[in-house]
Structures are given as structure tokens and as C-alpha cells.
Design a protein around this motif. Sequence first.
Motif, PDB file in Angstrom:
ATOM      1  N   TYR A 255       3.590 -38.136 -44.241  1.00  0.00           N
ATOM      2  CA  TYR A 255       3.766 -36.690 -44.320  1.00  0.00           C
ATOM      3  C   TYR A 255       3.291 -36.006 -43.036  1.00  0.00           C
ATOM      4  CZ  TYR A 255       4.448 -37.993 -49.140  1.00  0.00           C
ATOM      5  OH  TYR A 255       4.905 -38.596 -50.283  1.00  0.00           O
ATOM      6  N   LEU A 256       2.271 -36.568 -42.438  1.00  0.00           N
ATOM      7  CA  LEU A 256       1.800 -36.044 -41.161  1.00  0.00           C
ATOM      8  C   LEU A 256       2.903 -36.164 -40.111  1.00  0.00           C
ATOM      9  CD1 LEU A 256      -0.556 -34.885 -39.518  1.00  0.00           C
ATOM     10  CD2 LEU A 256      -1.368 -37.214 -39.203  1.00  0.00           C
ATOM     11  N   LEU A 257       3.539 -37.291 -40.087  1.00  0.00           N
ATOM     12  CA  LEU A 257       4.644 -37.506 -39.150  1.00  0.00           C
ATOM     13  C   LEU A 257       5.833 -36.601 -39.491  1.00  0.00           C
ATOM     14  CD1 LEU A 257       5.676 -39.110 -36.740  1.00  0.00           C
ATOM     15  CD2 LEU A 257       6.474 -40.851 -38.347  1.00  0.00           C
ATOM     16  N   GLN A 258       6.165 -36.511 -40.763  1.00  0.00           N
ATOM     17  CA  GLN A 258       7.280 -35.672 -41.204  1.00  0.00           C
ATOM     18  C   GLN A 258       7.051 -34.213 -40.816  1.00  0.00           C
ATOM     19  OE1 GLN A 258       8.137 -35.902 -45.429  1.00  0.00           O
ATOM     20  NE2 GLN A 258       9.168 -33.931 -45.416  1.00  0.00           N
ATOM     21  N   GLU A 259       5.849 -33.706 -41.062  1.00  0.00           N
ATOM     22  CA  GLU A 259       5.556 -32.308 -40.734  1.00  0.00           C
ATOM     23  C   GLU A 259       5.574 -32.072 -39.225  1.00  0.00           C
ATOM     24  OE1 GLU A 259       5.858 -30.163 -42.905  1.00  0.00           O
ATOM     25  OE2 GLU A 259       5.482 -31.275 -44.740  1.00  0.00           O
ATOM     26  N   THR A 260       5.161 -33.058 -38.460  1.00  0.00           N
ATOM     27  CA  THR A 260       5.221 -32.949 -37.000  1.00  0.00           C
ATOM     28  C   THR A 260       6.668 -32.823 -36.547  1.00  0.00           C
ATOM     29  OG1 THR A 260       3.182 -34.219 -36.761  1.00  0.00           O
ATOM     30  CG2 THR A 260       4.609 -34.070 -34.830  1.00  0.00           C
ATOM     31  N   TYR A 261       7.536 -33.645 -37.095  1.00  0.00           N
ATOM     32  CA  TYR A 261       8.959 -33.563 -36.762  1.00  0.00           C
ATOM     33  C   TYR A 261       9.559 -32.219 -37.170  1.00  0.00           C
ATOM     34  CZ  TYR A 261       9.431 -38.387 -35.192  1.00  0.00           C
ATOM     35  OH  TYR A 261       9.321 -39.561 -34.496  1.00  0.00           O
ATOM     36  N   GLU A 262       9.114 -31.697 -38.299  1.00  0.00           N
ATOM     37  CA  GLU A 262       9.633 -30.400 -38.748  1.00  0.00           C
ATOM     38  C   GLU A 262       9.183 -29.271 -37.817  1.00  0.00           C
ATOM     39  OE1 GLU A 262       8.945 -29.891 -42.952  1.00  0.00           O
ATOM     40  OE2 GLU A 262      10.058 -31.714 -43.424  1.00  0.00           O
ATOM     41  N   VAL A 263       7.974 -29.357 -37.272  1.00  0.00           N
ATOM     42  CA  VAL A 263       7.522 -28.380 -36.283  1.00  0.00           C
ATOM     43  C   VAL A 263       8.411 -28.473 -35.037  1.00  0.00           C
ATOM     44  CG1 VAL A 263       5.658 -27.786 -34.660  1.00  0.00           C
ATOM     45  CG2 VAL A 263       5.131 -28.192 -37.074  1.00  0.00           C
ATOM     46  N   LEU A 264       8.663 -29.691 -34.571  1.00  0.00           N
ATOM     47  CA  LEU A 264       9.504 -29.881 -33.387  1.00  0.00           C
ATOM     48  C   LEU A 264      10.927 -29.367 -33.628  1.00  0.00           C
ATOM     49  CD1 LEU A 264       8.290 -33.433 -32.334  1.00  0.00           C
ATOM     50  CD2 LEU A 264       7.735 -31.244 -31.239  1.00  0.00           C
TER      51      LEU A 264
END
Length: 124
Positions: free
Chosen positions: A41-50
Motif C-alpha cells: 500500500y505504501l508503494l501503491q500510494e506513492t504511485y498514486e501521488v506520482l
Amino acid sequence: MNTTNKLHNEIKELYQTVKMLRSDKGCPWDKKQTSESLAQYLLQETYEVLESIDNKGKNLKEELGDLLFQILFQSVIAEENKEFDFVEIIKSLKEKLIDRHPHVFQEKYKELNFIEADIETVSY
């Protein structure tokens, strides 16, 4: 109430909200999570910010909030495991920023900048 007090209160309430999710009265799903189970989820949310940045900031506030939640979630788990807490993260980051920017935060470097500025303005 000034901005600093509002920030302090909001961060404190947010932190307490995340702690409540992990408490005995909290959410069963949140309580059973580990650092490892949340990594995706940390990775997913990072991608969503990008992605939001790529889309001219559409939903950026919400996506940054989701990423901040993941960071707080990880810090609460670390605190429960007696590794470190959110305050230590903030202090460590503050110290790192100050160390990396001595020209801004250390007086001797400020004096050097003034001297260099004076040298550049002297005409011969």
C-alpha cells in the motif's frame, strides 16, 4: 488560533486517529496489519501521488494524505514494536534537513554568504 497551533492540533489528532485504528476498539483489519503487509500500500500510494502530479495535481491533496497515512501507520507499528515513534521520525528528518543545508541554518555559513555577496558587489 495561529497556523502553528492549528498544525500541531491537526497532526496530534491525526496521530491519535491512526492509534485508535490499531487499538482494541479499532478496526480489525488495521489491527492485524504489519509493516510487511502494508508495504504494497505504501508503494501503491506513492504511485498514486506520482500519477496525480503527472495529471497537473488532480487529487494531489488526497493522494498525499493517503501517503501520509501509510507513513503514520508504519510509525505506529514501529512504536508498538518499541523500535521508534513518529516524533523520532520528525526529529531525525529535521536534523537531516539542517545538516544538509548548513548555508541556511548555520550562522558561520550565513556570514560567509554575506562576505561572498559583498565581494561580488565591489567594483574595481
